[in-house]
Design a protein around this motif. Structure first.
Motif, PDB file in Angstrom:
ATOM      1  N   MET A  67       0.855  -1.180   0.000  1.00 16.70           N
ATOM      2  CA  MET A  67       0.000   0.000   0.000  1.00 16.70           C
ATOM      3  C   MET A  67       0.891   1.229   0.000  1.00 16.70           C
ATOM      4  O   MET A  67       1.970   1.239   0.602  1.00 16.70           O
ATOM      5  CB  MET A  67      -0.930   0.011   1.214  1.00 16.70           C
ATOM      6  CG  MET A  67      -1.962  -1.093   1.194  1.00 16.70           C
ATOM      7  SD  MET A  67      -3.147  -0.948   2.577  1.00 16.70           S
ATOM      8  CE  MET A  67      -4.041   0.533   2.074  1.00 16.70           C
ATOM      9  N   SER A  68       0.437   2.280  -0.666  1.00 21.05           N
ATOM     10  CA  SER A  68       1.217   3.502  -0.806  1.00 21.05           C
ATOM     11  C   SER A  68       0.903   4.486   0.310  1.00 21.05           C
ATOM     12  O   SER A  68      -0.044   4.305   1.081  1.00 21.05           O
ATOM     13  CB  SER A  68       0.927   4.148  -2.156  1.00 21.05           C
ATOM     14  OG  SER A  68      -0.418   4.619  -2.193  1.00 21.05           O
ATOM     15  N   ALA A  69       1.686   5.555   0.367  1.00 14.34           N
ATOM     16  CA  ALA A  69       1.483   6.580   1.391  1.00 14.34           C
ATOM     17  C   ALA A  69       0.107   7.227   1.261  1.00 14.34           C
ATOM     18  O   ALA A  69      -0.552   7.524   2.268  1.00 14.34           O
ATOM     19  CB  ALA A  69       2.581   7.637   1.290  1.00 14.34           C
ATOM     20  N   ASP A  70      -0.356   7.463   0.050  1.00 14.93           N
ATOM     21  CA  ASP A  70      -1.669   8.084  -0.142  1.00 14.93           C
ATOM     22  C   ASP A  70      -2.789   7.182   0.373  1.00 14.93           C
ATOM     23  O   ASP A  70      -3.791   7.665   0.912  1.00 14.93           O
ATOM     24  CB  ASP A  70      -1.894   8.390  -1.619  1.00 14.93           C
ATOM     25  CG  ASP A  70      -0.984   9.509  -2.121  1.00 14.93           C
ATOM     26  OD1 ASP A  70      -0.503  10.278  -1.271  1.00 14.93           O
ATOM     27  OD2 ASP A  70      -0.752   9.587  -3.330  1.00 14.93           O
TER      28      ASP A  70
ATOM     29  N   THR B 178       4.286 -11.322   2.255  1.00  5.91           N
ATOM     30  CA  THR B 178       5.132 -10.166   2.538  1.00  5.91           C
ATOM     31  C   THR B 178       4.289  -8.920   2.330  1.00  5.91           C
ATOM     32  O   THR B 178       3.729  -8.718   1.255  1.00  5.91           O
ATOM     33  CB  THR B 178       6.354 -10.129   1.611  1.00  5.91           C
ATOM     34  OG1 THR B 178       7.183 -11.275   1.882  1.00  5.91           O
ATOM     35  CG2 THR B 178       7.170  -8.860   1.849  1.00  5.91           C
ATOM     36  N   VAL B 179       4.190  -8.100   3.372  1.00  4.92           N
ATOM     37  CA  VAL B 179       3.353  -6.903   3.319  1.00  4.92           C
ATOM     38  C   VAL B 179       4.245  -5.685   3.515  1.00  4.92           C
ATOM     39  O   VAL B 179       4.985  -5.597   4.498  1.00  4.92           O
ATOM     40  CB  VAL B 179       2.264  -6.927   4.411  1.00  4.92           C
ATOM     41  CG1 VAL B 179       1.361  -5.703   4.280  1.00  4.92           C
ATOM     42  CG2 VAL B 179       1.450  -8.212   4.329  1.00  4.92           C
ATOM     43  N   ARG B 180       4.176  -4.736   2.583  1.00  6.58           N
ATOM     44  CA  ARG B 180       4.932  -3.489   2.696  1.00  6.58           C
ATOM     45  C   ARG B 180       3.946  -2.327   2.726  1.00  6.58           C
ATOM     46  O   ARG B 180       3.179  -2.128   1.775  1.00  6.58           O
ATOM     47  CB  ARG B 180       5.907  -3.326   1.535  1.00  6.58           C
ATOM     48  CG  ARG B 180       6.943  -4.443   1.435  1.00  6.58           C
ATOM     49  CD  ARG B 180       8.011  -4.133   0.387  1.00  6.58           C
ATOM     50  NE  ARG B 180       8.922  -5.247   0.214  1.00  6.58           N
ATOM     51  CZ  ARG B 180       8.805  -6.170  -0.737  1.00  6.58           C
ATOM     52  NH1 ARG B 180       7.798  -6.092  -1.596  1.00  6.58           N
ATOM     53  NH2 ARG B 180       9.676  -7.144  -0.844  1.00  6.58           N
ATOM     54  N   LEU B 181       3.975  -1.579   3.811  1.00  9.27           N
ATOM     55  CA  LEU B 181       3.084  -0.436   4.001  1.00  9.27           C
ATOM     56  C   LEU B 181       3.934   0.828   3.993  1.00  9.27           C
ATOM     57  O   LEU B 181       4.549   1.177   5.004  1.00  9.27           O
ATOM     58  CB  LEU B 181       2.306  -0.581   5.304  1.00  9.27           C
ATOM     59  CG  LEU B 181       1.522  -1.892   5.470  1.00  9.27           C
ATOM     60  CD1 LEU B 181       0.897  -1.966   6.854  1.00  9.27           C
ATOM     61  CD2 LEU B 181       0.453  -2.029   4.386  1.00  9.27           C
ATOM     62  N   TYR B 182       3.977   1.504   2.834  1.00  8.89           N
ATOM     63  CA  TYR B 182       4.804   2.698   2.677  1.00  8.89           C
ATOM     64  C   TYR B 182       3.985   3.931   3.066  1.00  8.89           C
ATOM     65  O   TYR B 182       3.211   4.434   2.250  1.00  8.89           O
ATOM     66  CB  TYR B 182       5.260   2.847   1.224  1.00  8.89           C
ATOM     67  CG  TYR B 182       6.070   1.694   0.687  1.00  8.89           C
ATOM     68  CD1 TYR B 182       7.434   1.605   0.927  1.00  8.89           C
ATOM     69  CD2 TYR B 182       5.471   0.697  -0.079  1.00  8.89           C
ATOM     70  CE1 TYR B 182       8.186   0.557   0.411  1.00  8.89           C
ATOM     71  CE2 TYR B 182       6.213  -0.356  -0.599  1.00  8.89           C
ATOM     72  CZ  TYR B 182       7.576  -0.419  -0.346  1.00  8.89           C
ATOM     73  OH  TYR B 182       8.299  -1.453  -0.864  1.00  8.89           O
TER      74      TYR B 182
END
Length: 345
Positions: free
Chosen positions: A195-198, A214-218
């Motif tokens: 997921m992106s910052a927005d 693998t989950v990346r939360l930016y």
């Protein structure tokens, strides 16, 4: 004649021994008096410490109750952006008050305070959602080939609306969590999820029923909850308030937050930056290390979160199941430095 000499010698030895015993009596009395004085001082200090803790507990109870009532009033009245921002600011103060109380509050009081705080955070998230404008969705007019649709309904990963690529969400608050969440992923297996910052900005995130993902939360979410995850790697930018782990095992988590609570979780590594003391409960095999994940834009997200990057209590952990202060808890430990090198991407 020999008998007389032996008797005299024995008498002299007895006199010397008696004199030695007499000299030792004052020393023993002196030691006993010192021990008595030390015990008196210990008891006095203990009474003083108890009085201070009781005074602090009383102050906490009054302050927490007052701030909690103020937040509830803001959330129960007519919703507006200004009222919700004030409620969010007061919630942060309430969280800090609870974090400071970890040093002197009983485990039951801490648990009750955290539960009250969690309920208020959930109410704030719901009110924020109510204020967001309703989006008009344009459905695709063309018919899908029946062969392209899995048995039992629409494709799980395909968005129902054109131009919207939202992550999958639980349709209702799940099980015992009892909360409404704004975004997240659920029921995924062996996938890379991002997921992106927005998408994340000040939203409440729920990750549940994940396996081998693998989950990346930016970005900068408001809260994060990871529930019932198995063998997952979760990397998250700075979280404004709290992070909750529940019923997880074999996971790796990198997160920065105000407060971390880990419940019924096992064999999990946590790379942590936290401004308060982390809490574990009903856990085993939890290992902690400093937060080390980074990505482009993380400095901006830290600034938005309000977290103090210079303050990190990653190794200060309270175990609600281990009350002995002079013996380390067997349920968590510090991850050795040689095991902290990890390929995040």
């Amino acid at each position: 004649m020999e008998i007389s000499v032996c008797s005299a010698t024995s008498s002299e030895n007895g006199d010397v021994g008696s004199q030695r015993d007499l000299r030792l009596v004052p020393e023993r009395l002196h030691r006993r008096e010192q021990e008595r004085q030390l015990e008196v001082e210990r008891r006095k200090q203990k009474r003083q410490d108890q009085a201070v803790e009781e005074e602090q507990s009383d102050f906490f109870a009054v302050a927490f109750s007052r701030e909690r009532a103020a937040v509830q009033e803001l959330l129960e009245g007519e919703s507006s952006a200004e009222r919700l921002e004030e409620a969010a600011a007061r919630l942060q103060g309430l969280q800090k008050l609870l974090n400071d109380g970890v040093r002197f509050l009983a485990a039951y009081d801490l648990r009750q305070g955290q539960e009250a705080l969690t309920q208020l955070q959930a109410s704030l998230a719901e009110r924020r959602q109510e204020l967001q404008p309703k989006k008009r969705f344009a459905f695709k007019a063309r018919k899908k080939d029946s062969a392209s649709v899995p048995r039992g309904g629409a494709a799980a990963d395909a968005p129902a609306t054109e131009g919207i690529a939202a992550p999958s969400l639980p349709s209702k608050a799940e099980g015992a969590l009892g909360l409404s969440w704004a975004c997240g992923f659920s029921h995924r297996d062996s996938q890379v999820l991002e997921m992106s910052a927005d998408e994340l900005s000040q939203r409440d995130v729920l990750l549940s029923e994940l396996s081998g993902c693998t989950v990346r939360l930016y970005g900068n979410p408001n809260t994060l909850r990871l529930a019932r995850a198995r063998g997952c790697k979760v990397l998250c930018g700075p979280v404004t308030t709290s992070v909750f782990l529940e019923d997880c095992s074999g996971c790796v988590l990198a997160v920065a937050c105000q407060q971390l609570r880990v419940h019924t979780t096992r064999d999990t590594r946590i790379f942590l930056q936290v401004t308060s003391r982390a809490i574990v409960e009903d856990c085993g095999g939890i290992r902690f290390a400093p937060y080390s994940w980074s990505y482009e834009g993380i400095d901006r997200d830290f600034e938005a979160s309000g977290l103090d990057r210079s303050k990190n209590n990653w190794s200060d952990v309270d175990d609600f199941n281990w009350l002995a202060r002079d013996v380390a808890s067997p349920n968590w430990s510090i991850l050795p430095e040689e095991e902290r090198e990890i390929e995040w991407d």
